[in-house]
Design a protein around this motif. Structure first.
Motif, short mmCIF file in Angstrom:
data_model
loop_
_atom_site.label_atom_id
_atom_site.label_comp_id
_atom_site.label_asym_id
_atom_site.label_seq_id
_atom_site.Cartn_x
_atom_site.Cartn_y
_atom_site.Cartn_z
N THR A 94 -11.50 1.68 -2.17
CA THR A 94 -10.27 2.28 -1.63
C THR A 94 -10.59 3.35 -0.59
OG1 THR A 94 -9.12 1.89 -3.73
CG2 THR A 94 -8.13 3.47 -2.21
N MET A 95 -11.52 4.23 -0.90
CA MET A 95 -11.90 5.28 0.03
C MET A 95 -12.54 4.70 1.30
SD MET A 95 -10.96 8.12 -1.28
CE MET A 95 -10.70 9.05 -2.79
N TYR A 96 -13.32 3.64 1.13
CA TYR A 96 -13.94 3.00 2.29
C TYR A 96 -12.88 2.39 3.20
CZ TYR A 96 -16.96 -0.01 5.09
OH TYR A 96 -17.60 -0.61 6.14
N LEU A 97 -11.87 1.76 2.60
CA LEU A 97 -10.80 1.18 3.39
C LEU A 97 -10.03 2.25 4.16
CD1 LEU A 97 -9.38 -1.45 0.86
CD2 LEU A 97 -10.52 -1.95 3.03
N ILE A 98 -9.82 3.39 3.53
CA ILE A 98 -9.04 4.46 4.15
C ILE A 98 -9.85 5.26 5.16
CG2 ILE A 98 -7.79 6.62 3.70
CD1 ILE A 98 -7.00 5.44 0.98
N GLY A 99 -11.07 5.62 4.77
CA GLY A 99 -11.85 6.53 5.62
C GLY A 99 -13.04 5.92 6.32
N GLY A 100 -13.44 4.70 5.95
CA GLY A 100 -14.61 4.10 6.56
C GLY A 100 -15.90 4.70 6.04
N PRO A 101 -17.05 4.26 6.58
CA PRO A 101 -18.34 4.77 6.10
C PRO A 101 -18.64 6.16 6.68
CG PRO A 101 -18.67 3.19 7.86
CD PRO A 101 -17.19 3.24 7.62
N THR A 102 -17.98 7.17 6.19
CA THR A 102 -18.11 8.52 6.73
C THR A 102 -18.48 9.52 5.63
OG1 THR A 102 -15.75 8.96 6.37
CG2 THR A 102 -16.38 8.05 8.51
N CYS B 192 -2.54 -1.01 0.70
CA CYS B 192 -2.09 -2.21 0.01
C CYS B 192 -3.28 -3.04 -0.47
CB CYS B 192 -1.21 -3.03 0.95
SG CYS B 192 -0.64 -4.60 0.26
N LEU B 193 -4.28 -3.19 0.39
CA LEU B 193 -5.49 -3.94 0.03
C LEU B 193 -6.23 -3.24 -1.11
CD1 LEU B 193 -6.82 -4.89 3.59
CD2 LEU B 193 -5.70 -6.39 1.93
N GLY B 194 -6.29 -1.90 -1.04
CA GLY B 194 -6.94 -1.14 -2.10
C GLY B 194 -6.22 -1.28 -3.42
N PHE C 229 10.20 -8.02 -6.23
CA PHE C 229 10.11 -6.56 -6.17
C PHE C 229 8.70 -6.10 -5.79
CE2 PHE C 229 14.25 -6.47 -8.05
CZ PHE C 229 14.77 -5.22 -7.73
N ALA C 230 7.69 -6.80 -6.25
CA ALA C 230 6.32 -6.47 -5.87
C ALA C 230 6.12 -6.69 -4.38
CB ALA C 230 5.33 -7.31 -6.67
N LEU C 231 6.68 -7.77 -3.86
CA LEU C 231 6.57 -8.07 -2.43
C LEU C 231 7.30 -7.02 -1.60
CD1 LEU C 231 5.63 -9.99 -0.21
CD2 LEU C 231 7.73 -11.32 -0.55
N LEU C 232 8.50 -6.62 -2.05
CA LEU C 232 9.26 -5.58 -1.34
C LEU C 232 8.49 -4.26 -1.30
CD1 LEU C 232 12.88 -6.23 -2.70
CD2 LEU C 232 12.04 -6.64 -0.37
N TYR C 233 7.83 -3.95 -2.41
CA TYR C 233 7.03 -2.73 -2.48
C TYR C 233 5.88 -2.78 -1.48
CZ TYR C 233 3.40 0.42 -4.16
OH TYR C 233 2.39 1.35 -4.23
N LEU C 234 5.17 -3.90 -1.46
CA LEU C 234 4.04 -4.05 -0.55
C LEU C 234 4.48 -4.04 0.91
CD1 LEU C 234 1.93 -6.72 -2.48
CD2 LEU C 234 1.53 -4.26 -2.35
N LEU C 235 5.63 -4.67 1.20
CA LEU C 235 6.16 -4.67 2.56
C LEU C 235 6.53 -3.27 3.01
CD1 LEU C 235 8.41 -7.89 2.63
CD2 LEU C 235 6.31 -7.48 3.93
N ALA C 236 7.18 -2.52 2.11
CA ALA C 236 7.54 -1.13 2.44
C ALA C 236 6.29 -0.30 2.70
CB ALA C 236 8.35 -0.53 1.30
N LEU C 237 5.27 -0.51 1.89
CA LEU C 237 4.01 0.22 2.05
C LEU C 237 3.36 -0.08 3.39
CD1 LEU C 237 1.85 2.04 0.71
CD2 LEU C 237 0.84 -0.02 -0.27
#
Length: 256
Positions: free
Chosen positions: A70-78, A31-33, A11-19
């Motif tokens: 998490t914010m860095y992964l999503i938005g980068g160094p901005t 997912c990485l965050g 179920f954890a794998l299915l969740y991550l795949l869907a994400l």
């Protein structure tokens, strides 16, 4: 007992795949965050608490660390990432402070929780500061909602500024506040419902035994849930002006 290990993994794998599939590149980053946050709680927060460090400040450190990554992964160094990170941390800390003030005024402490007998054994053996666990848990539980609000406001101001870079700091702040106000109602409602759902057994018990109002309102369990719901919601609310101001300050060259 039933072996649930593979069910959990599947179920954890299915969740991550869907994400990842539905979210695309941003889903993979999310997912990485999420994985990073999970490992931070397990391998950083819990060992710090077990070694006797303050659960509250350990939670603040974890919130800052996971938010930053998490914010860095999503938005980068901005600038957007910087504003969202600072706004999130401010909202979470304000939620913790409001919970602490509520606890002092109402006589509710971390020693009123249901597992206190077991936890006190850990205090005797490892000097774990069990009194702070209630408030550190509140910080971690409201982190996601505060993070969502802060990033949404920062992203909105970032997009508005790209479309019209002549806007003043005051105008950018007002734009961020308008976006935040639209989110306040749903996010605070989400948190209140989440804490209510977690205490549904207690509510059914109270209803079944027809407790008097004065009994209900003065129960420790009810007080704790109210404290958590209101304090978390206050963290979301306060994150709106803080994030809006920080983002407006970073983006606008107008010093008025």
């Amino acid at each position: 007992s039933q072996d649930r290990e593979w069910v959990i993994y599947i179920f954890a794998l299915l969740y991550l795949l869907a994400l990842c599939i539905i979210g695309g590149k941003q889903g993979i980053k999310g997912c990485l965050g999420l994985i990073f946050t999970f490992f931070c709680v397990i391998f950083v927060y819990l060992p710090l608490v077990y070694l006797g460090y303050s659960p509250f400040w350990s939670a603040v450190f974890i919130c800052f660390l996971t938010t930053l990554v998490t914010m860095y992964l999503i938005g980068g160094p901005t600038k957007k990432t910087c504003a969202a990170t600072l706004g999130t941390l401010a909202g979470v800390v304000l939620a913790g402070i409001s919970a602490w003030c509520f606890s002092k005024a109402s006589g509710i402490s971390g020693y009123n929780v249901s597992d206190i007998e077991t936890l006190m054994t850990l205090w005797n053996t490892n000097r774990i500061q069990v009194g702070g666990l209630l408030f550190s848990g509140l910080l971690i539980s409201c982190l996601g909602a505060v993070m969502d609000v802060a990033m949404s406001i920062s992203s909105a101001i970032d997009e508005i500024y790209k479309q019209n870079s002549s806007l003043t700091r005051k105008e950018l702040f007002k734009a961020g506040m308008r976006v935040g106000r639209d989110m306040m109602g749903t996010m605070t409602n989400t948190l209140i419902l989440a804490f209510t759902g977690g205490s549904i057994n207690t509510l059914v018990f109270i209803f079944a035994y027809n407790y008097e109002y004065q009994q209900v309102i003065n129960m420790y369990s009810v007080g704790i849930e109210i404290m958590q719901g209101l304090s978390s919601s206050l963290g979301v609310i306060m994150a709106v002006p803080v994030t809006s101001w920080i983002a407006a300050f970073l983006y606008s060259k107008n010093q008025k």
